[in-house]
Scaffold this active site. Structure first.
Site, PDB file in Angstrom:
ATOM      1  N   GLU A 154      -6.399  -2.527 -10.938  1.00 58.55           N
ATOM      2  CA  GLU A 154      -4.708  -1.867 -11.387  1.00 58.55           C
ATOM      3  C   GLU A 154      -4.732  -1.219 -12.594  1.00 58.55           C
ATOM      4  O   GLU A 154      -3.715  -1.311 -12.792  1.00 58.55           O
ATOM      5  CB  GLU A 154      -4.152  -3.079 -11.503  1.00 58.55           C
ATOM      6  CG  GLU A 154      -4.144  -4.296 -10.527  1.00 58.55           C
ATOM      7  CD  GLU A 154      -3.423  -5.061 -10.389  1.00 58.55           C
ATOM      8  OE1 GLU A 154      -2.738  -6.435  -9.445  1.00 58.55           O
ATOM      9  OE2 GLU A 154      -2.863  -5.908 -11.378  1.00 58.55           O
ATOM     10  N   GLU A 312      -5.576  -7.397  -2.630  1.00 51.60           N
ATOM     11  CA  GLU A 312      -4.205  -8.839  -4.063  1.00 51.60           C
ATOM     12  C   GLU A 312      -3.203  -9.121  -2.864  1.00 51.60           C
ATOM     13  O   GLU A 312      -2.254  -7.500  -2.422  1.00 51.60           O
ATOM     14  CB  GLU A 312      -4.245  -8.647  -5.047  1.00 51.60           C
ATOM     15  CG  GLU A 312      -5.869  -8.568  -5.434  1.00 51.60           C
ATOM     16  CD  GLU A 312      -5.226  -8.449  -6.957  1.00 51.60           C
ATOM     17  OE1 GLU A 312      -4.478  -9.265  -7.734  1.00 51.60           O
ATOM     18  OE2 GLU A 312      -6.093  -7.634  -7.486  1.00 51.60           O
TER      19      GLU A 312
END
Length: 669
Positions: A154, A312
């Site tokens: 991320e 995710e």
């Protein structure tokens, strides 16, 4: 079928999630593998935050535990997306080098204790991260479990902008590469205003906290630089992986949603072997499933229409929102399959086993704290069964005749300070126009303004505040080629340097639309206006004049602009260009969308679908197609024709809160 890279050795729809075995003893790790097999897990992400375990002291390594984990997963037939372990520096590193810690605009140092506490532009940080990446690649590059490299994690999630001295130096280099001379920078930034003229690049700083509004183009360029610098970091680690393991595809998990603003992911896509995305619904949103669909379509857009990985999402509640709601029965299954319906060929979660300690211990997982005698675990197993049953969908694509134009620099620009109204925001209108199409069961491609728009019947352009001449011409070309094009207010106002296009708004689109706005008329908080058909609007209006040949479709019926145009249409080539000069409420925007769809000749995926039921189609190159029916209501709905591959169905109906995936007859269109 697609020839795009994909995790090695993973067939069908990949299934799994983040796996953090370093948090657990050996006995638990053994149990994990057994339960993963029960759930049908085929792919897990490993090692994301394990640097401190792998290198507990500088130069001292402990790979034994990870060797054992990968060996056990390989023996069970479970593949691994192996991380570079660089997502958060170990404590010894920032203790030794506190100069690597990032800084906010006001000089506040972001200290260790969380994650991502590093300056992405610091040369020394890059050296450490590259060295760790090389160690991972050299040790595990030939491991039979390895299917995919997961670079960092991320990127930019917590520190999209660093204002440190390292960042200042990197920003200056970026500016010099962009402009060439300081004179060109002065011209682009309009530094004649407020005595901001620079005599050398060395005088330029990031837009740190200032007495009042910083230079807007300085802010815009710093956003561009920051996105580019994060991509440079990704490339540095990826290049090591490609050098050592050229046969293994590489990705990083993006954050493609209507809430993630600061990375220009369209500019990242060419550097990703496969696009991966993390997406979490917001508990307070009653239409969370609509925002999910938009984010999934945006992921597909960044992937160029090809398959992508949902890296995710959550089985139930997360831990980081103000009030973390548990997902309702069937919601996790619908959310997961919605991503597949919109183009994902992998469904993964954070995380496999719910943590017992740390900041994310209340974040849900595939295996919850309460164990296997739980609804979450039963849904985890059911989803694994469903994904196996629909494995033939892999590689098929979503087809759409509607384009929604999305541009990150326009988003950055439209939400800069010192603008006509703080209520004009970017994702607000993106989601509103997308919702109107979603409610009418129309598939949507989310694309940048530079995309090939020639194959679309309807092109929707919300709030494209900042636009280049080339991209504006591309939008106009779609209308001339036969598309119906809708442009909304506060579009085409400035060029790439945030310089106003003079001569009247909407600047770049004035000739296309056949309108000229002489002045904005921002509405005050709570103020509304009515259109001549009774439609209600708020936030924005403007003083519009039309050119000959432009049709006034709707006018303002009250307020200071009563009688002036609010919605216009102009025939352009074989198509038409519409302008929307105000913010319509949901019902009025829906009615306008209906009219645009009829004019463009766009049909829904399926006729007669009740409100609140989502339908989507994926189609293979050989003509086979699959229909996804996701029932977001509590009432059962009729099953369309087709062979049910998976679903919560009974008596020819999709149950309330249920889903169905059907293989359609080969002659269906």
């Amino acid at each position: 079928m697609t020839n795009a890279p994909w995790p090695l050795g993973v067939d069908g729809i990949a299934y799994g999630g983040d796996y953090n075995p370093e948090q657990w003893p050996l006995a638990t790790r053994v149990e994990d593998v057994e339960l993963m097999q029960q759930a049908g897990v085929t792919l897990v992400s490993v090692g994301i935050f394990s640097w401190a375990q792998l290198e507990p002291r500088e130069g001292v390594f402990d790979f034994g535990w990870l060797d054992d984990v990968l060996d056990r997963l390989a023996a069970a037939g479970i593949k691994v997306a192996l991380a570079t372990a660089t997502a958060s520096p170990p404590p010894w590193l920032t203790r030794k080098h506190p100069e690597l810690l990032p800084e906010l605009a006001d000089g506040t140092v972001l200290h260790p204790g969380g994650r991502q506490a590093y300056r992405v532009s610091a040369p020394l940080w890059r050296e450490y991260a590259v060295a760790m990446t090389r160690r991972m690649a050299e040790r595990y590059g030939s491991h039979p479990a390895l299917a995919l490299w997961h670079v960092d994690n991320e990127l930019g999630c917590h520190v999209p902008h660093d204002f440190s001295d390292d960042a200042a130096a990197a920003f200056r280099r970026w500016l010099e590469a962009r402009y060439g001379t300081v004179e060109a920078l002065n011209a682009a930034w309009g530094t004649a205003f407020w005595s901001q003229r620079y005599d050398a690049f060395d005088e330029v700083l990031p837009p740190r906290t200032a007495p009042t509004f910083p230079n807007p183009t300085q802010q815009l360029d710093f956003a561009r630089y920051s996105s580019d610098e994060l991509l440079v970091h990704y490339r540095a680690l990826r290049d090591v992986l490609r050098e050592v393991t050229p046969h293994v595809p590489t990705t990083t998990n993006l954050m493609l949603s209507t809430a993630t603003k600061w990375m220009d992911y369209f500019s990242w896509s060419a550097d990703l072997d496969v696009v991966a995305n993390d997406h979490y619904t917001i508990a307070s949103r009653p239409d969370a499933h609509v925002e999910l669909a938009l984010s999934a379509d945006l992921s597909r857009g960044v992937a160029g229409g090809g398959p992508w990985i949902l890296m995710e999402h959550s089985t139930s509640a997360v831990n980081w929102q103000p009030r973390n709601r548990t997902k309702r029965p069937g919601e996790m299954l619908r959310h997961s399959l919605a991503h597949v319906a919109h183009g994902a060929d992998a469904v993964m979660f954070f995380q496999w086993r719910q943590s017992a300690a740390g900041a994310e211990k209340y974040h849900s997982a595939m295996l919850p704290h309460a164990g296997t005698d739980t609804d979450v675990w039963r849904a985890t197993v059911e989803l694994g069964d469903a994904l196996r049953a629909i494995g033939e969908v892999r590689g098929s694509r979503v087809e759409s005749e509607v384009a929604l134009v999305w541009d990150y620099p326009a988003w950055w620009g439209v939400e800069l300070d010192s603008h006509p109204s703080v209520d004009v925001t970017y994702q607000d209108r993106m989601l509103a126009h997308y919702r109107a199409l979603w409610e009418r069961h129309v598939p949507v491609d989310v694309v940048p303004p530079s995309a090939d728009l020639s194959r679309y019947r309807l092109v929707v352009v919300p709030t494209l505040y900042l636009v280049s001449d080339e991209d504006a011409a591309n939008v106009a070309g779609a209308a001339r080629a036969g598309a119906t094009v809708l442009v909304t207010y506060f579009s085409g106002i400035v060029d790439e340097d945030d310089r106003v296009r003079l001569g009247g708004y909407p600047g770049a689109f004035r000739d296309l639309l056949g309108v000229r706005t002489e002045e904005f008329w921002a509405l005050q908080e709570g103020e509304t206006v009515t259109l001549d058909d009774g439609s209600v609007a708020d936030v924005w209006s403007e003083k519009v004049h039309v050119a000959p040949g432009t049709e006034v479709v709707r006018t303002f019926a009250d307020g200071d602009l009563a009688g002036l145009p609010a919605v216009t249409r102009r025939a352009v080539g074989d198509g038409a260009a519409w302008y929307l000069a105000t913010r319509l409420d949901g019902a009025a925007l829906g009615a306008l969308t209906e009219r645009l769809l009829v004019e463009a000749g766009v049909s829904p995926v399926l006729d007669g679908v009740p409100a609140g039921v989502e339908v989507a189609r994926r189609r293979a190159a050989d003509g086979r197609s699959w229909l996804f029916v996701l029932n977001h209501t509590e009432a059962p709905v009729d099953l369309p024709p087709g062979d049910v591959l998976a679903g919560r169905v009974a008596d020819g109906r999709v149950l309330g809160g249920g889903y169905a995936v059907l293989r359609e007859a080969s002659d269906r269109t």
